[in-house]
Design an enzyme around this catalytic site. Sequence first.
Site, mmCIF file in Angstrom:
data_model
loop_
_atom_site.group_PDB
_atom_site.id
_atom_site.type_symbol
_atom_site.label_atom_id
_atom_site.label_comp_id
_atom_site.label_asym_id
_atom_site.label_seq_id
_atom_site.Cartn_x
_atom_site.Cartn_y
_atom_site.Cartn_z
ATOM 1 C CG ASP A 125 -1.837 -1.575 1.141
ATOM 2 O OD1 ASP A 125 -1.425 -2.371 0.045
ATOM 3 O OD2 ASP A 125 -2.783 -0.612 2.236
ATOM 4 C CE LYS A 188 -5.460 1.871 2.468
ATOM 5 N NZ LYS A 188 -4.489 1.364 3.100
ATOM 6 C CE LYS A 224 -6.741 -1.232 2.813
ATOM 7 N NZ LYS A 224 -5.181 -2.033 3.151
#
Lengths: 288, 486
Positions: A125, A188, A224
Site C-alpha cells: 500500500d 485506495k 480499497k
Amino acid sequence: MDRVGIEERAALLAKRSIKTSAKQQGIRLAVSMTDLTTLEGADTAGKVRNMCAKAVCPSPTTPEIPSCAAVCVYPSLIGIVRESLDGTGVKAAAVATAFPSGQASLDVKLRDVEEAVAAGAEEIDMVISREAFLSGDDTRVMEEIVRVREACGDAHLKVILETSELGSYDHVRHASMLAMEAGADFIKTSTGKSTAGATPGVTLVMLEAIRDYAERSGRAVGMKAAGGVSNSKAALHRLVLVKETLGDEWLTPERFRLGASSLLNDLLMQYEKTQTGHYARPEDFSRE
Amino acid sequence: MSTQETRTRIVWDYAPAPESPEHVRLRDSYGLFIDGDFRAPLDGTMVPSINPASEETLAEVAFAGEEDLRRAVDAARAAQPGWAALSGLERGKYLFRIARLIQERARELAIVESMDGGKPIRESRDVDVPLAAAHFFHYAGWADKLSYGVAGRDVAPHGVAAQIVPWNFPLLMAAWKLAPALACGNTAVLKPAETTPLTALFLAEICQEAELPPGVVQVVPGDGSAGAALVRQPGIDKVAFTGSTGVGKDIQAALAGRGIPLTLELGGKSANVIFEDAALDQAVEGIVNGIFFNQGHVCCAGSRLLIQESVADVVIGKLWERMGRLRVGDPLDKNTDVGAINSREQLTRIQELVSAGEEEGAVRRSVACELPERGWWFAPTIFTEVAPAHRIAVEEIFGPVVSVLTFRTQAEAIQKANNSAYGLAAGIWTDKGAKAFEVASALQAGVVWQNTYNHFDPTAAFGGYKESGFGREGGPAGLRAYLKVS
C-alpha cells in the site's frame, strides 16, 4: 464533478434496506474483504501474531464467517505476518513509501518497498506524493507510481490517494486516473491517519473512475475504502455503492477491500444479532 | 474452519424489504367528506379503488353525483364567512395542526399512497408526504402575513375554491391546493382523481382530527365527469386544476364569461439539456431522476433529453448502463426504484405512444427487467435517433420513457428546447455559471433546474408557460391565486 450531485447519489444509496439474508451475506462478504490493519508505533510481534490469528479465523464459533482478505502492517513487521499467515490464503500487506506522509525522496521510498517485498509482502500500500499532486506535477506523481510498481515485482500494488488532502472531487477523480494509468492494481482512499477517510462521496467518485477506466482500457482495477468505515452499516453502504456502480463482478476481495481495524468486531456482533436476535456484549469478541 | 473457498461463494443480493401495510387504518368504504363528516352519497355511486401493483381492491369509495357536488359547494359556501372572519393567526394554527398530523401519520400515508397509486415507497416516504407537510407548514406561516405576500396591498379571499387534482401525486397535489386556499380564507371543495382518492380521504380524516370547522374542506372523489360538473356549479368563486391540457381547455371554456378566476397546471414535454461541459455522471443521475421518478408520471418530467452531440454517445452509454440498475417491482419494497403504472388506461396510452415511436423510426431500447405478472407495469425505456417531428418528441407520454435528441450549439439547444407547445420545466447541465444563467433566461419554462432535476420546495413558485398552463403554486406567488388584491 458536481459535489451536490455526488453526495445526493451516495446518500440515496445509503437508503437501501439491507435486512435478513441480505444482511448476513453482506456481512460475510465484508469480512472476506477486510484488510485487518494495525499501524501503530506500539505494534509488536505479539500483537501482530494475535491479529493474524483473528484474520484467519475471525469467529471460531461461527464457521460460516470467512477469513479476512489480508493483514496490513508496517514493513518492519511484515515478516511476522507472512510467517503467521503461511498457507492460509490471507495476504500479507505492508504500507510503504514513507507512509503516511510520503515526504521522502524517491530512493528512500523505493528502498522501503523493496525491503517490504523481500521480507514477504504480497501486497504493497503506497501513498502518492500529495506534495507533487497539489503543486500540479502530475508527471512526478505518475513516475513515482511506475517506479514503485517495478519495485513491487509480483506484489499487488494499492495506491493511496489520501483523498482528504486533495481538496475536491475533481482532484480525487484526476488522482484516481493518474494512479490507474500508472499501473495501480488497486486505488485506495486514505491512510487512516488524516482527517477523513472513505466518505461515501469519495468512494463513489473513485468507483466511477474505475468504471470509466475499465471501459476505456479494458483493465479492471480494484478499490480499497479505508478510514472511517468502522461499523457494519457503513460497510454495507460501501458494498451497495460498489454493487450499483460497478456491479457484482466487483463484489469480491480480488476487486474490493475495506481497510479497517475496529470494523471486524462490529461485523461479527451484527452477524451474531442476525442469528440470535439480540446483541452480544463487546467483551464476547476478542479485541485482536 | 473458514477458508478462501467459503469466501468465493458469497453472492450478494438485496433480500425483499417490503414495508408492512398491517397497521394502516384503511376502512372498507369511504363516504364523501362534506360539512365535517363522511356522508353516504345522495346520487353518487360506490366505486372500488384498485392497487395497480396487484389489481386488488383496497376500499370502496363514494363517487359524487350532481346532488352531492351541490351539497358540497353549499357546505363550503356556508362555512366560508366564518372561516374568513377568523384572524390569520387562528387559521394558521389549524394549518400547523394539519401539518403536524400529516407528520404523525407519515408512515401510514406513505404506504397508502404507494398502494393506491403504485409509486415506490421510497418516494412516497421521502418526497410526497414530507413535502405535503412542508406545504401546510409554509402556508400556515403566511396566513397572518398575507398582505406582505402581495407588496402590502389589501387582500380578501375569493370565497369557495373548486380544486381538481391528478393521480400522480394525490396527497401532495391536495396539499398544494388546500394549504394556500385555506391560509387565504377560502373554503374548498377538493376532487381527487378517480384512480387515487385514498390519501385525500385520509387528509379529510386529518382535518377532522385537527378539528377544522365543518365545511372548510370538502373531499368529493369522482371521475372526469364529476370534475366537469364541479366547475359548472354556480356557487364556486375560484377554480384550480392540475391535470391534462385537454381537460384544462374544457374547464377554461366552461368558465368563460363567468368571471371566475382560474389557475391551470397542465401537461409538459420538458427539455433536459446536457451540455458537453457538464459533470456527466451527475447529469446521468439527473436524467434518471428526471424521467424515471414516479414512473415518469410527472407533469414536469424531463422527457425530452437534449444532449450535445459531442458527448451524446458517452451520455447515452452511461444512461443505458444506469437504467439497467434500476430496480423495478413491488412499490412497497423499500429498495424499489420504479413502481407500477397507475392504471390500465395509462399503460395503454404509454404502449400506444411507444409503438408510434417505433413506427416512426426511432430506436427503442427497454430494460430487460422481470415484471410482475399481475398489475400494470412498463419497463424503463429509452428512444434514440428521435427527430423533433416524431410524436414521442412532441406528445406527453407520462411514463418511464425518455426521448433523446441531440444539438450542436447553445443556440440550437435553446431553439429545440423551446420548440414545444408546452413550457412547464427544463433542466440545464453545465459547469459554466454564465452559460447556465444565459440559457435559463432564454428558456420558456416555468421552472428551470440547474445541475439537478425534479427538486421541489414549498417556497418556490411552480407553474407553466404556453399550454402548460398559467398561475403559480408555491411560495408567496402561490397566494395570488387565492386572493382578491385591491
